[in-house]
Design an enzyme around this catalytic site. Structure first.
Site, short mmCIF file in Angstrom:
data_model
loop_
_atom_site.label_atom_id
_atom_site.label_comp_id
_atom_site.label_asym_id
_atom_site.label_seq_id
_atom_site.Cartn_x
_atom_site.Cartn_y
_atom_site.Cartn_z
N ASP A 60 16.38 -22.39 -23.83
CA ASP A 60 16.46 -21.68 -22.56
C ASP A 60 15.27 -20.74 -22.44
O ASP A 60 14.76 -20.24 -23.45
CB ASP A 60 17.78 -20.91 -22.47
N ASN A 115 22.20 -29.91 -14.77
CA ASN A 115 20.81 -29.63 -14.36
C ASN A 115 20.36 -30.42 -13.13
O ASN A 115 19.34 -30.09 -12.51
CB ASN A 115 19.83 -29.88 -15.52
C1 IPE Z 1 15.44 -24.49 -20.11
O1 IPE Z 1 14.78 -23.43 -19.50
C2 IPE Z 1 15.13 -25.74 -19.38
C3 IPE Z 1 15.91 -26.93 -19.66
C4 IPE Z 1 16.40 -27.18 -20.83
C5 IPE Z 1 16.10 -27.88 -18.56
P1 IPE Z 1 15.20 -22.91 -18.06
O2 IPE Z 1 14.47 -23.72 -17.03
O3 IPE Z 1 16.70 -22.88 -17.91
O4 IPE Z 1 14.61 -21.46 -18.10
P2 IPE Z 1 15.08 -20.16 -17.29
O5 IPE Z 1 16.56 -19.97 -17.55
O6 IPE Z 1 14.80 -20.44 -15.85
O7 IPE Z 1 14.25 -19.07 -17.84
MG MG Z 2 18.07 -21.32 -18.04
#
Ligand code: IPE
Ligand code: MG
Length: 231
Positions: free
Chosen positions: A2, A50
């Protein structure tokens, strides 16, 4: 993994820039695992939730997965890493499914560590899919026990995770390995995933090694009196 978005935003760049840096962090972490003797690394790359992200970001992520698998497969294979992919295949493009099946088949007999890519993965979806297989296999109620479910998870031969590291400071499970994480040690670090490196990995393992795992039992006798009482 994350914090890709936050990492990018701090640099005034789009989320996809952070996701690219996130791929480099996976490479570093996998190499770290090899150095430190960790046999299985599972990475939560894309969850069943997602898909609700902006279309452009989803498309950029899918392109990144496809391109990364294509680019890295030779080196992974040379290093003897077995690649497995946990998650629902439907929902992924046929191009992506082919790429996955190729990588999985090609590295199936490798024995120098496992990289488990959780892609279009959800812990609840995995349990639903396992239950579907139980029904498909015509199991009688009395045949359904924990091993009947465990054998029907996406990659049944993987051991349960010992340690789950969540980056970017969020203290949530977020539908990750629900069944397998029953007794996993959880560690939350403020480090954003693109910044995660071998030092973070070493620190996480040191923290893991300092914990006492009881698995619901009472392995150590706390005092002679307590020991006598329980004997
Ligand atoms: C993780 O980072 C991405 C995936 C595993 C798809 P994020 O995209 O969720 O990062 P933040 O939460 O916006 O910082
Ligand atoms: Mg995230």
């Amino acid at each position: 993994m994350d914090g890709n978005g936050r990492w990018a935003r701090r640099r005034g760049r789009p989320a996809s820039f952070g996701h690219r840096a996130g791929v480099r962090a996976i490479k570093r972490t996998l190499e770290g695992c090899e150095q430190l003797g960790v046999d299985v690394l599972s990475v939560y790359a894309f969850s069943t939730e997602n898909w609700t992200r902006p279309r452009a970001e989803v498309r950029a992520l899918m392109r990144l997965f496809h391109e990364t698998m294509q680019r890295e497969i030779d080196e992974m294979h040379r290093r003897g890493v077995r690649i497995v992919v946990s998650g629902r295949r439907d929902g992924l493009s046929s191009r992506m499914r082919d790429r996955i099946e190729q990588a999985v088949a090609r590295t199936a007999n490798n024995t120098n560590g496992v990289l488990n890519v959780c892609l279009n993965y959800g812990g609840r979806a995995e349990l639903v899919d396992a239950v579907r297989r139980v029904v498909h296999d015509h199991l009688a109620p009395q045949q359904i026990d924990e091993s009947a479910i465990a054998q029907r998870l996406y990659v049944p031969d993987l051991p349960d995770p010992d340690l789950i590291i969540r980056t970017a400071g969020e203290s949530r499970v977020s539908n990750f390995l629900l069944w397998q994480s029953a007794y996993a040690e959880m560690l939350v670090t403020e480090t954003l995933w693109p910044d995660f490196d071998i030092e973070d990995l070493k620190a996480a393992i040191a923290e893991f090694n300092s914990r006492t795992r009881r698995f619901g039992g009472r392995p150590e006798v706390e005092s002679p009196a307590a020991g006598a009482a329980s004997r």
